[in-house]
Design an enzyme around this catalytic site. Sequence first.
Site, PDB file in Angstrom:
ATOM      1  N   ASP A  32       9.392   5.353  -6.758  1.00 23.41           N
ATOM      2  CA  ASP A  32       8.059   5.484  -6.176  1.00 23.41           C
ATOM      3  C   ASP A  32       7.081   5.940  -7.258  1.00 23.41           C
ATOM      4  O   ASP A  32       7.384   6.817  -8.064  1.00 23.41           O
ATOM      5  CB  ASP A  32       8.100   6.503  -5.026  1.00 23.41           C
ATOM      6  CG  ASP A  32       6.876   6.415  -4.129  1.00 23.41           C
ATOM      7  OD1 ASP A  32       7.022   6.037  -2.957  1.00 23.41           O
ATOM      8  OD2 ASP A  32       5.754   6.729  -4.611  1.00 23.41           O
ATOM      9  N   ASN A  87       8.908   5.179   7.211  1.00 24.72           N
ATOM     10  CA  ASN A  87       7.639   5.406   7.903  1.00 24.72           C
ATOM     11  C   ASN A  87       7.280   4.093   8.596  1.00 24.72           C
ATOM     12  O   ASN A  87       7.261   3.035   7.963  1.00 24.72           O
ATOM     13  CB  ASN A  87       6.550   5.802   6.907  1.00 24.72           C
ATOM     14  CG  ASN A  87       6.789   7.170   6.311  1.00 24.72           C
ATOM     15  OD1 ASN A  87       7.303   8.066   6.977  1.00 24.72           O
ATOM     16  ND2 ASN A  87       6.444   7.352   5.045  1.00 24.72           N
ATOM     17  N   GLY A  93       2.279   7.306   8.768  1.00 21.67           N
ATOM     18  CA  GLY A  93       2.063   7.362   7.332  1.00 21.67           C
ATOM     19  C   GLY A  93       2.432   6.108   6.576  1.00 21.67           C
ATOM     20  O   GLY A  93       2.424   6.110   5.338  1.00 21.67           O
ATOM     21  N   GLN A  94       2.763   5.023   7.293  1.00 21.54           N
ATOM     22  CA  GLN A  94       3.079   3.782   6.562  1.00 21.54           C
ATOM     23  C   GLN A  94       1.802   3.219   5.954  1.00 21.54           C
ATOM     24  O   GLN A  94       0.784   3.055   6.645  1.00 21.54           O
ATOM     25  CB  GLN A  94       3.730   2.742   7.493  1.00 21.54           C
ATOM     26  CG  GLN A  94       4.218   1.511   6.732  1.00 21.54           C
ATOM     27  CD  GLN A  94       4.951   0.493   7.613  1.00 21.54           C
ATOM     28  OE1 GLN A  94       5.076   0.670   8.828  1.00 21.54           O
ATOM     29  NE2 GLN A  94       5.420  -0.575   6.992  1.00 21.54           N
ATOM     30  N   HIS A 100      10.295  -0.681   3.707  1.00 26.98           N
ATOM     31  CA  HIS A 100      10.846   0.071   2.579  1.00 26.98           C
ATOM     32  C   HIS A 100      11.497   1.341   3.071  1.00 26.98           C
ATOM     33  O   HIS A 100      10.964   2.040   3.925  1.00 26.98           O
ATOM     34  CB  HIS A 100       9.774   0.390   1.525  1.00 26.98           C
ATOM     35  CG  HIS A 100       8.527   1.014   2.078  1.00 26.98           C
ATOM     36  ND1 HIS A 100       7.550   0.298   2.724  1.00 26.98           N
ATOM     37  CD2 HIS A 100       8.108   2.306   2.081  1.00 26.98           C
ATOM     38  CE1 HIS A 100       6.571   1.116   3.100  1.00 26.98           C
ATOM     39  NE2 HIS A 100       6.894   2.339   2.726  1.00 26.98           N
ATOM     40  N   LEU A 101      12.657   1.604   2.507  1.00 25.55           N
ATOM     41  CA  LEU A 101      13.426   2.805   2.828  1.00 25.55           C
ATOM     42  C   LEU A 101      13.232   3.807   1.697  1.00 25.55           C
ATOM     43  O   LEU A 101      13.578   3.530   0.543  1.00 25.55           O
ATOM     44  CB  LEU A 101      14.909   2.426   2.979  1.00 25.55           C
ATOM     45  CG  LEU A 101      15.890   3.541   3.313  1.00 25.55           C
ATOM     46  CD1 LEU A 101      15.518   4.257   4.608  1.00 25.55           C
ATOM     47  CD2 LEU A 101      17.308   2.973   3.412  1.00 25.55           C
ATOM     48  N   HIS A 102      12.626   4.955   2.028  1.00 28.84           N
ATOM     49  CA  HIS A 102      12.470   6.015   1.031  1.00 28.84           C
ATOM     50  C   HIS A 102      13.811   6.730   0.851  1.00 28.84           C
ATOM     51  O   HIS A 102      14.439   7.121   1.848  1.00 28.84           O
ATOM     52  CB  HIS A 102      11.458   7.066   1.503  1.00 28.84           C
ATOM     53  CG  HIS A 102      10.038   6.605   1.625  1.00 28.84           C
ATOM     54  ND1 HIS A 102       9.093   6.855   0.651  1.00 28.84           N
ATOM     55  CD2 HIS A 102       9.393   5.936   2.609  1.00 28.84           C
ATOM     56  CE1 HIS A 102       7.913   6.364   1.040  1.00 28.84           C
ATOM     57  NE2 HIS A 102       8.068   5.798   2.224  1.00 28.84           N
TER      58      HIS A 102
HETATM   59  P1  5GP Z   1       4.638   4.447   2.906  1.00 28.41           P
HETATM   60  O1  5GP Z   1       3.508   5.450   2.889  1.00 28.41           O
HETATM   61  O2  5GP Z   1       4.151   3.065   3.307  1.00 28.41           O
HETATM   62  O3  5GP Z   1       5.849   4.886   3.700  1.00 28.41           O
HETATM   63  O4  5GP Z   1       5.183   4.361   1.424  1.00 28.41           O
HETATM   64  C1  5GP Z   1       4.576   3.599   0.439  1.00 28.41           C
HETATM   65  C2  5GP Z   1       4.997   4.195  -0.867  1.00 28.41           C
HETATM   66  O5  5GP Z   1       4.714   3.263  -1.879  1.00 28.41           O
HETATM   67  C3  5GP Z   1       4.271   5.481  -1.221  1.00 28.41           C
HETATM   68  O6  5GP Z   1       5.208   6.533  -1.370  1.00 28.41           O
HETATM   69  C4  5GP Z   1       3.560   5.149  -2.531  1.00 28.41           C
HETATM   70  O7  5GP Z   1       3.574   6.217  -3.452  1.00 28.41           O
HETATM   71  C5  5GP Z   1       4.341   3.967  -3.034  1.00 28.41           C
HETATM   72  N1  5GP Z   1       3.573   3.030  -3.834  1.00 28.41           N
HETATM   73  C6  5GP Z   1       2.305   2.565  -3.597  1.00 28.41           C
HETATM   74  N2  5GP Z   1       1.936   1.693  -4.543  1.00 28.41           N
HETATM   75  C7  5GP Z   1       2.998   1.587  -5.401  1.00 28.41           C
HETATM   76  C8  5GP Z   1       3.220   0.825  -6.597  1.00 28.41           C
HETATM   77  O8  5GP Z   1       2.374   0.052  -7.051  1.00 28.41           O
HETATM   78  N3  5GP Z   1       4.424   0.987  -7.223  1.00 28.41           N
HETATM   79  C9  5GP Z   1       5.388   1.835  -6.748  1.00 28.41           C
HETATM   80  N4  5GP Z   1       6.536   1.925  -7.439  1.00 28.41           N
HETATM   81  N5  5GP Z   1       5.213   2.563  -5.613  1.00 28.41           N
HETATM   82  C10 5GP Z   1       4.034   2.436  -4.959  1.00 28.41           C
END
Ligand code: 5GP
Length: 114
Positions: A32, A87, A93-94, A100-102
């Site tokens: 991330d 998320n 918070g998505q 995507h799986l954190h």
């Molecule tokens: P969400 O908030 O949708 O669950 O998670 C999206 C994640 O993608 C966030 O943790 C954010 O930091 C990450 N992210 C956003 N843009 C990029 C990117 O360009 N490259 C990478 N590696 N991560 C990203």
Amino acid sequence: MSDPDCLFCKIVDGEIPGDVVHSTDHSVAFRDVNPQAPTHVLVVPRGHHRDAAALAAADPAGVADLVDAAAHVAAAEGLEGYRLVFNTGEAAGQTVFHTHLHVLGGRPLSWPPG
Ligand code: 5GP
Ligand code: ZN
């Protein structure tokens, strides 16, 4: 299966660089860009689906592949324990609408999450 406007499709396709730590025929795992723990990796299916539920409906085995890939990442990172988070929806918070799986670990993780 690829969305030309999707950030994570572009990382999967190599159009945008990602710090890839694990890759299979079905998924790609990369760090991330804004890590919330010493290990913070995103595991994504190669195919475009807007969230985990959509992936489960279209390709149930694809969900299992993400969890399996996450376990490989956790082992490679030497994590004793780790947290997996999907998320799902803006209210949760998505921000990127490609499943995507954190994978979070490397520090004590409190509960409940914020
Ligand atoms: P969400 O908030 O949708 O669950 O998670 C999206 C994640 O993608 C966030 O943790 C954010 O930091 C990450 N992210 C956003 N843009 C990029 C990117 O360009 N490259 C990478 N590696 N991560 C990203
Ligand atoms: Zn996508």
